[in-house]
Design a protein around this motif. Sequence first.
Motif, short mmCIF file in Angstrom:
data_model
loop_
_atom_site.label_atom_id
_atom_site.label_comp_id
_atom_site.label_asym_id
_atom_site.label_seq_id
_atom_site.Cartn_x
_atom_site.Cartn_y
_atom_site.Cartn_z
N ALA A 392 0.54 -0.92 -0.12
CA ALA A 392 -0.02 -0.24 0.43
C ALA A 392 1.16 1.03 0.48
N ARG A 393 1.42 1.41 0.68
CA ARG A 393 3.01 2.40 0.57
C ARG A 393 3.08 2.93 -0.52
N ARG A 394 3.56 2.10 -1.87
CA ARG A 394 3.46 2.28 -3.71
C ARG A 394 2.74 3.10 -3.64
N LEU A 395 1.82 3.32 -3.49
CA LEU A 395 0.24 3.64 -3.93
C LEU A 395 0.33 5.23 -3.32
N ARG A 396 0.70 6.06 -2.94
CA ARG A 396 0.49 6.96 -2.78
C ARG A 396 1.94 7.91 -3.65
N GLY A 397 0.61 9.62 -4.03
CA GLY A 397 1.27 10.23 -4.56
C GLY A 397 1.09 10.21 -6.49
N ALA A 398 0.81 8.87 -6.77
CA ALA A 398 0.69 8.81 -8.01
C ALA A 398 -0.83 8.59 -8.69
N GLY A 399 -1.99 9.77 -7.71
CA GLY A 399 -2.94 10.27 -8.15
C GLY A 399 -3.92 8.76 -7.82
N LEU A 400 -5.65 8.84 -8.61
CA LEU A 400 -6.60 8.15 -8.62
C LEU A 400 -6.91 7.26 -9.01
N LYS A 401 -5.60 6.40 -9.81
CA LYS A 401 -6.05 5.57 -10.97
C LYS A 401 -5.14 4.81 -11.32
N THR A 402 -5.43 3.35 -11.26
CA THR A 402 -4.25 2.27 -10.48
C THR A 402 -3.40 2.22 -11.77
N ALA A 403 -3.74 2.38 -13.60
CA ALA A 403 -3.38 2.74 -14.80
C ALA A 403 -2.20 3.82 -14.64
N SER A 404 -2.24 4.60 -13.52
CA SER A 404 -0.95 5.59 -13.32
C SER A 404 -0.58 5.53 -12.42
N PHE A 465 -3.76 -0.23 6.48
CA PHE A 465 -3.43 0.43 7.59
C PHE A 465 -3.37 1.62 6.51
N SER A 466 -4.44 3.14 7.61
CA SER A 466 -4.35 4.45 7.71
C SER A 466 -4.48 5.19 8.53
N GLU A 467 -4.53 6.22 8.37
CA GLU A 467 -5.00 7.54 9.86
C GLU A 467 -6.00 8.12 7.70
N ASN A 468 -6.02 8.07 7.30
CA ASN A 468 -7.30 8.03 6.02
C ASN A 468 -7.40 7.13 4.68
N PRO A 469 -7.71 6.22 4.75
CA PRO A 469 -8.02 5.34 3.76
C PRO A 469 -8.09 5.44 2.37
N LEU A 470 -6.63 5.26 1.71
CA LEU A 470 -6.46 5.56 0.15
C LEU A 470 -7.11 4.58 -0.87
N LEU A 471 -8.29 4.92 -1.82
CA LEU A 471 -9.41 4.36 -2.53
C LEU A 471 -8.82 4.85 -3.97
N ALA A 553 -0.51 15.16 -4.79
CA ALA A 553 0.04 15.52 -4.03
C ALA A 553 0.15 14.84 -3.10
N GLY A 554 -0.32 13.82 -2.87
CA GLY A 554 0.35 12.90 -1.29
C GLY A 554 -0.64 13.44 -0.38
N ASP A 555 -1.81 14.29 0.09
CA ASP A 555 -2.95 14.27 0.98
C ASP A 555 -3.55 13.91 0.18
N VAL A 556 -3.71 12.72 0.60
CA VAL A 556 -5.51 11.69 1.13
C VAL A 556 -5.94 12.68 2.15
N ARG A 557 -5.83 13.07 2.66
CA ARG A 557 -6.81 14.26 3.92
C ARG A 557 -7.41 15.35 3.13
N ALA A 558 -6.80 15.66 1.44
CA ALA A 558 -7.63 17.04 1.09
C ALA A 558 -8.25 16.47 0.07
N ALA A 559 -8.23 15.19 -0.17
CA ALA A 559 -9.49 14.65 -1.48
C ALA A 559 -10.30 14.77 -0.48
N TYR A 560 -10.26 14.16 0.59
CA TYR A 560 -12.06 14.11 1.06
C TYR A 560 -12.48 15.24 1.39
N GLU A 561 -11.87 16.59 1.60
CA GLU A 561 -12.24 17.26 1.63
C GLU A 561 -12.73 18.54 0.75
#
Length: 593
Positions: A392-404, A465-471, A553-561
Motif C-alpha cells: 500500500a505504501r507504493r500507491l501514494r502520490g500517483a493519483g486516483l487510478k491504478t493505470a497511473s 492501514f491508514s489514518e485516511n484510507p486511500l481508495l 500531491a500525496g494529500d489523502v485528507r485533502a481528497a476527502y475535503e
Amino acid sequence: MAPDNLDTAQLVDVSVAAELYRVSQSTIRSWRRRSAEWLPDPVATLNGGSVWRRSEVESKAAQYHLETDLHRTAAGNARRRAQGSYYTSADTAHFLADWLLANEAKKILEPSFGDGIFIAAIREQARRRGLERPDWLAVELDEDAIRAAASNVDLMPHEVRQADFLSLKPQLVDAVIANPPYVRLRHLDSRSAEVAQQAVRSAVGASLSPAASVWLPFLIHAVQFLRRDGVLAMVLPSDFTYVAYARKYWKWLGDTFSTVSVLRVRERLFPDINQDVVLLLCTGKGGRSEQVAFKAFDTIADLLAEQPSVDADISVKEILGGDRVFQRALAGSDAWAMLEQEFPHLLVRADQLMKFRIGYVAGDKRYFHPDAEAIKKFRLPPTSLVPTLTNARRLRGAGLKTASLPEGAVDSLWWPSNDELSPGEHAYINYGVEFGVSSGYKASRRVPWYRVPTVKVPDVVLTVFSENPLLLINDGHLQASNSLLCGYSQGVDAEQFALDWYSPITELSVATEVHALGGGVMILVPNEANAVHLARLGRSAEDLGRIERALEAGDVRAAYETGGEALRLAIGEDNSRLVETSIDRLRRWRQRA
C-alpha cells in the motif's frame, strides 16, 4: 513563596517530580490532591505551583518503585506480555479502589493479581478512609508474582490461590476487581482453551467464539463469584465496545446488574503499551438494566475529579444492533442524529454500491511474487505472471487510478495455468517443495499447492492501514493481495463511487466504524469497510480532477475535503460544521497522548 531558609536549588517542581517517579505530571497532581502516602508534602509554592525538597522526593520515589516493583526484568516483561498481562497504572487502581470501597466491599476477588497494585491501592484507600482491611480471594497463575506478593503486598497466605482462575469453583464475594489477561483463546494451549470454554458454558450455557480473548471468560466467570447486590470493576480492552464475539454479552450484563457503566480516558491508562482500554463498573448483582452509562474523560485527572467530556446513556438494544454506538457518542451524537433524521436520503452504505473483501492470500509472498532475477532464472512465462498490488505504501502520490502507478508499485503474481506448465515452472515448483513453500500453512491446504485461489480483478482497491484510507480506481485491471481491500461493484460506476467516497461524510463514518490501532492509524477489515456510510452528493466529474490532484500531491485528507463544498450545499453550513467537529473529535481520540 519559598521560606527564606529554603535553598531553592534543592527544590523540585511537578515536572521534575514526575521524572523521578517516572509517571505523568497529572499523576503527581492527583497524588497531591488525595495525599498519597508515597508523595511527601510540598514545602512551598513557587510560580503558582507546589515544590518539594529533592531529597524527600528521591527517598519517597525509591520507596514507591520498590513497593510497586517497577524494576521488572526484561524477561519478566516479555513473559507477562506473552501471557496478555498488562499491569495497571497507579491512578487507575486508586480510582477503582475508591469506587469499590464506596460500595462497601468486605470480601474482594482479584482473579489475576499480577503485581498486586489493586490490592495495594485498596489497602491505602481503606487506611485513608479509616476502614477495616477487606478480606481477599487473590488468584494468580504466575509463581514469580506470588513470591513478590509475599513481601510487597498485604495478603495473608490463606487468601492466595496459585491457580488458573477459570478452573476455580465459585465462592461468594462482595466485589470483583481485575485487569484480566488480553491474550486470544487461539493462542492458549488446548487444555487452557477448554478450561476457558467450560467456564463460559457453565455460566451462560454457550461456547465462546474461537476469535474471543481470555478477558471475556474472565469477566463471565468472575461474575459467578458475586453474591447478590455484589459489584464489579474491571479494566477491559476497548474491543469490548464493538467486537462481534462480545456483543451478545452486553445483554447478559444488562440482565445481571442493576447498573452498568463504561468509562474511557483519552490519556493512556497504560503508558508503556499501545492498548486502548475501558473501565467496566457494574453494581447490583441480580438486578437488571437496559442502559449503559458511558462517560469519557480527557485525562486521568479528569477521571479522578469526575469531570467527563462525554456523558451519554446507551441502550443495550443499540449495542446489540451492531452499530458503533460508543464511537458515535465520542463523536457527539448530534452529528449522526442530524444526518440520519434530516438527510437519510443522502446516506448509503458502502456495500450497497461496492462489496469489499480481502485480496488474495498467497502464502509465501517472496515465492509467489518472484522478482526479476527469479523470473529470469526459471524462465517463468509472461502468460503466468499477473500484475498485482502488494504494498500500500507504493500507491501514494500517483493519483486516483491504478493505470497511473509507476512500474515500481506493481509486482507480479505467479499464477500458472492448471492445464500446461512450462519446464521452468516445473523447476520452480520443485524449488518450492525443496525449500518448504509447499508445506506452509496456506499452500499445504490447496490443490495444487502452488495455485493461489480467489484471484479476481477488483473495481477499486482500498488501503488497510491508514489514518485516511486511500481508495484507487482499478482501471489498470490489477490484482491485489491481502495487503489491500478489494471492492467489487454492485452496479455502480467506479468513478461515481470514488466521488461518493471522497467526502467528509465518509471520513466521519470511517472514524466511527473502523477500529484504530495506537497512534491514530486505523485498520480496515471487510465488515467495517462495508458498513461505512457514504453521501450521494451529486458531485460533478470536475471534482474527480480535484481528487486526482490532491492524491498526486500525496494529500489523502485533502481528497476527502474536496467533498466539503458539495456537503455544505446539501446540508447547510451549520450542519457541515457539526460533521467537521465530530471528525476532529474522533481524530483527537485516535491520536491521543
